[in-house]
Scaffold this active site. Structure first.
Site, PDB file in Angstrom:
ATOM      1  NE  ARG A  59     -57.154  -5.558  14.297  1.00 21.78           N
ATOM      2  CZ  ARG A  59     -58.138  -6.304  13.778  1.00 21.78           C
ATOM      3  NH1 ARG A  59     -58.382  -7.507  14.287  1.00 21.78           N
ATOM      4  NH2 ARG A  59     -58.873  -5.851  12.782  1.00 21.78           N
TER       5      ARG A  59
ATOM      6  CB  SER B 270     -53.499  -0.483   8.597  1.00 20.28           C
ATOM      7  OG  SER B 270     -53.472  -1.118   9.852  1.00 20.28           O
TER       8      SER B 270
ATOM      9  CE  LYS C 224     -56.578  -5.288   9.369  1.00 16.65           C
ATOM     10  NZ  LYS C 224     -57.090  -3.971   9.798  1.00 16.65           N
TER      11      LYS C 224
END
Length: 360
Positions: A182, A251, A280
Site C-alpha cells: 500500500r 475494506s 486512516k
C-alpha cells in the site's frame, strides 16, 4: 474402420521415431494425469475433478495402441538417464501438482503436433484435453490461494518506508504468509517496480501478495489479488478483469458495508479501523462493537485492522477477532521477525483456546 484398426493402419505409414514419440508422451501424459487425479480424489475429495481426470486418462488409453507400444525401445533411449536436481525433491503438494500439470501440458502439446501425422483425431483430442488441463491448473491455483488466505492469521499492510524490502523479508522469515503493498503517494512506475519485487519476495517464502487499490497493476504483475476500499471499483468489475482464481478483499467500516461486500463476492474483508490510526485519519474508529459483529456474522475470512499493536491485541481478541492486519506495529518495528513471531504465537494460542471452547 475402428479406432484400433485406424491406429494399426497409420502406424505402418509413419516413421518409427514418431511412433516412439507418441508412445513416450502418451505414457507421460497418463502418468501425470494419474498423479493429479489421486489428489483430486483423496486430497480434495472432489468427485467431479476426479472424473474429469479419469476421462482424460481413459481417452489417452484408447489411443495408446499395441502398435505404438511395440515401437518402444527403452534400452537405446538417450533420455532415460537424464534428470535435473529440481526433479529429485518436492517441498509441498502444490509443487507436486504444478510439476505434473506442466508435464501433462507439454506431453499433450507434443501429442497434438505429432499426432497429426498419425491421426488428425488424436491431434484434436489432445488439443481439447490441453485446455481442460489449463482449467484444472487455474482451479488448483485458486484453491491454493484461498487455502493460504484461510490459514493466514496475520496480515501485513505496508506503509512507505526506506526499509520496505528489509521489513517485509524479515516478517516473511518470521512466518508471515499474507502481504499487502500500500502506497497512496508513489507514482505508477515506482508502484509497478516495487510491487513486482515484493511479489517475487513473497512467493519465495510461499506468501500471498496483494496490491492495494489498483486492479490494473495487480493484473500487470500477476499479483495474487487486490484489496479495494469503499471508493474503489466494484468487486464485480475487479473480478471480471482478474478472473475467479485471484483474491479480492474489501475494506469495511460498518455492518452495512460488510453485507454489501459479502453480496458482491469478496474473498475477505477488513474490519475497522478498530482504533484511531494515522493510516486512516479520515475514518472514525469502528470500535470493538464492529469486531464483535464480525465475529458473530461474517462467514468469510476477516481481519481486524486499525491501531492494533501489542498493547491493544488482547482487547481485539476479547472482541472475537482471530485474524489481524498490522501496519505500524510491524513497519516501524526494530526487529520485524521477532514481532511477527510474537503476533503469530498470540494468534495461534487464541485460536487453539477458541477451538477448545467450541469442542468442549
Amino acid at each position: 474402420m475402428s479406432l484400433e484398426g485406424q491406429a494399426h493402419h497409420n502406424a505402418h505409414l509413419i516413421p518409427i521415431s514418431v511412433c516412439r514419440i507418441l508412445d513416450a508422451n502418451l505414457d507421460r501424459a497418463r502418468e501425470g494425469i494419474r498423479i493429479v487425479e489421486e489428489w483430486c480424489r483423496f486430497g480434495l475429495n472432489n468427485a467431479e475433478l476426479t472424473d474429469t481426470c479419469k476421462q482424460m486418462r481413459q481417452e489417452l488409453g484408447r489411443w495408446h495402441s499395441a502398435q505404438l507400444r511395440s515401437a518402444r525401445n527403452t534400452p537405446d533411449d538417450p533420455g532415460v538417464d537424464l534428470t535435473h536436481p529440481r526433479e529429485e525433491r518436492r517441498e509441498s503438494v502444490e509443487q507436486v501438482l504444478q510439476a505434473n500439470l506442466c508435464r501433462i501440458e507439454e506431453a499433450l502439446r507434443v501429442l497434438e503436433e505429432y499426432g497429426k501425422l498419425y491421426d488428425p483425431d488424436l491431434g484434436r483430442a489432445c488439443k481439447q484435453m490441453r485446455y481442460q488441463v489449463y482449467t484444472l491448473e487455474s482451479y488448483f491455483l485458486a484453491d491454493q490461494r484461498r487455502q493460504t488466505l484461510k490459514q493466514a492469521s496475520l496480515y501485513l499492510v505496508t506503509s512507505p518506508s526506506d526499509r520496505l524490502f528489509e521489513v517485509v523479508e524479515a516478517a516473511l522469515q518470521g512466518g508471515l504468509t499474507l502481504v499487502q503493498y500500500r502506497d497512496k503517494d508513489a507514482d505508477d512506475v515506482t508502484r509497478l517496480n516495487t510491487a513486482q519485487k515484493l511479489k517475487h519476495l513473497c512467493h519465495e517464502y510461499g506468501a500471498l501478495f496483494i496490491l492495494n487499490d489498483r486492479v490494473d497493476l495487480a493484473l500487470a504483475i500477476e499479483a495474487d489479488g487486490v484489496h479495494l476500499g469503499q471508493q474503489d471499483v466494484p468487486i464485480s468489475f475487479a473480478r471480471q478483469l482478474l478472473g475467479a482464481q485471484r483474491i479480492i478483499g474489501r475494506s469495511t467500516t460498518s455492518p452495512e458495508e460488510m453485507r454489501r461486500a459479502l453480496a458482491e463476492g469478496a474473498d475477505y474483508v477488513g474490519v475497522g479501523p478498530v482504533y484511531a490510526t494515522p493510516t486512516k485519519q479520515d475514518k472514525t474508529p469502528a470500535g470493538l462493537d464492529y469486531v464483535r459483529y464480525a465475529a458473530e456474522r461474517c462467514p468469510i475470512p476477516w481481519f481486524a485492522i486499525g491501531g492494533i499493536d501489542m498493547n491493544t491485541l488482547p482487547e481485539v481478541f476479547d472482541g472475537g477477532a482471530t485474524r489481524v492486519a498490522i501496519v505500524r506495529a510491524l513497519m516501524q518495528a526494530e526487529q520485524p521477525t521477532l514481532v511477527t513471531q510474537y503476533f503469530l504465537s498470540q494468534l495461534a494460542w487464541v485460536n487453539r483456546m477458541r477451538r477448545r471452547d467450541e469442542q468442549g
